[in-house]
Every structure is written in structure tokens, then in C-alpha cells.
Write an enzyme that holds these catalytic residues in place. Structure first.
Site, PDB file in Angstrom:
ATOM      1  CG  HIS A  26      -1.778  -1.042   1.488  1.00 46.20           C
ATOM      2  ND1 HIS A  26      -3.088  -0.985   1.063  1.00 46.20           N
ATOM      3  CD2 HIS A  26      -1.627  -2.244   2.104  1.00 46.20           C
ATOM      4  CE1 HIS A  26      -3.710  -2.117   1.411  1.00 46.20           C
ATOM      5  NE2 HIS A  26      -2.839  -2.891   2.033  1.00 46.20           N
ATOM      6  CE1 TYR A  42      -2.259   0.091   4.841  1.00 49.17           C
ATOM      7  CE2 TYR A  42      -1.935   1.965   6.308  1.00 49.17           C
ATOM      8  CZ  TYR A  42      -2.454   1.424   5.143  1.00 49.17           C
ATOM      9  OH  TYR A  42      -3.158   2.216   4.288  1.00 49.17           O
ATOM     10  CG  HIS A  82      -5.284  -1.454  -1.696  1.00 47.88           C
ATOM     11  ND1 HIS A  82      -5.581  -0.340  -0.956  1.00 47.88           N
ATOM     12  CD2 HIS A  82      -6.415  -2.200  -1.678  1.00 47.88           C
ATOM     13  CE1 HIS A  82      -6.821  -0.409  -0.512  1.00 47.88           C
ATOM     14  NE2 HIS A  82      -7.354  -1.531  -0.954  1.00 47.88           N
ATOM     15  CE  LYS A  84      -9.641   1.646  -2.040  1.00 48.46           C
ATOM     16  NZ  LYS A  84     -10.014   2.753  -1.198  1.00 48.46           N
ATOM     17  CB  CYS A  99      -3.326   2.248  -3.080  1.00 47.83           C
ATOM     18  SG  CYS A  99      -2.452   1.523  -1.713  1.00 47.83           S
TER      19      CYS A  99
END
Length: 137
Positions: free
Chosen positions: A10, A39, A115, A122, A124
Site C-alpha cells: 500500500h 497495517y 492494493h 484504487k 494504491c
């Protein structure tokens, strides 16, 4: 003991050069009512590898995939104008590779993905984690 099948990379969606660290993410996630940083690992701009949630605990970083994954986040991912961009510093690149090597040895059957590979909405982590790390460790 959890069965880990994914190592998910991420970004924190902060602008390049952000001084954010794990403590800042932890504070933000707690403000959302979570039990702490979602995380398992956070890598700030200086390349330090900071430990968040224990690997034995389910993370809070990727909907529908938390139970079987380890979440790794680098601080950054946005350009100065706020657009998605790979902003990893050299220190972050080195630390991320070192951490992913360690995790891949520990969980050899786990796939390394970004991700965005699990949620196409996303951007990410703002780079292609599969091509960079998936088979090249």
C-alpha cells in the site's frame, strides 16, 4: 495461527516528502474507531521499517482480504499536486524490498500484490507491485 496467502503493498496517500510515520497512521486509524494502525508494517521516507499490528493479528487495510494477508504501507503515493504517483524514496525502495524478501521467506506461498490488484478502483500503491516484486525477489 493465521494462514497468509497475500502480502499486500500500500501507499498512505500522502504527498511526496511527508514526514508521516506509523504513529500518525495509528492516531488516524484510532480516530476512526479502529484498534490501531491497520497495517502490519509502515515504511516512512527515511526507510525505517516500523512494526504496526502484530502479524498474528488480522489487519485493517484491504476489504475482504484482511484475514489472510499482511499489509505493508510506504508513506507517500501522491505528487505535490495530489495526483497518484510513485513517490518512494531510495531508502523506501531498499527497505520495502528487504521487508518483502523477509516476508516472502516467512510465507513462501503468499503472493505479493498491490492494493490496486485487489480493488481496481484504487491507484494504491501507485506502482505495479506484481511486476516489481511478484516474481523478482
Amino acid at each position: 495461527m493465521r494462514t497468509i496467502t497475500l502480502i499486500i503493498v500500500h501507499c498512505s496517500a500522502n504527498k511526496a516528502g511527508s514526514a508521516f510515520r506509523l504513529a500518525d497512521i495509528d492516531r488516524y486509524h484510532r480516530s476512526l474507531g479502529w484498534k490501531g494502525c491497520g497495517y502490519h508494517y509502515v515504511i516512512p521516507a527515511d526507510g525505517t521499517i516500523e512494526e504496526g499490528r502484530a502479524e498474528a493479528e488480522v489487519g485493517a487495510h484491504c476489504k475482504n482480504h484482511n484475514r489472510n494477508s499482511i499489509g505493508v504501507c510506504y508513506i507517500g503515493g501522491l505528487s505535490a499536486s495530489g495526483k497518484p504517483m510513485d513517490t518512494r524514496t531510495d531508502a523506501q525502495r531498499i527497505a520495502l524490498r528487504r521487508l518483502l524478501l523477509y516476508l516472502h521467506r516467512k510465507y513462501p506461498k503468499a503472493l505479493i500484490v498491490g492494493h490496486r490488484d485487489l480493488d481496481p478502483q484504487k491507484a494504491c500503491p501507485c506502482f505495479d507491485a506484481v511486476s516489481e516484486y511478484g516474481l523478482n525477489l
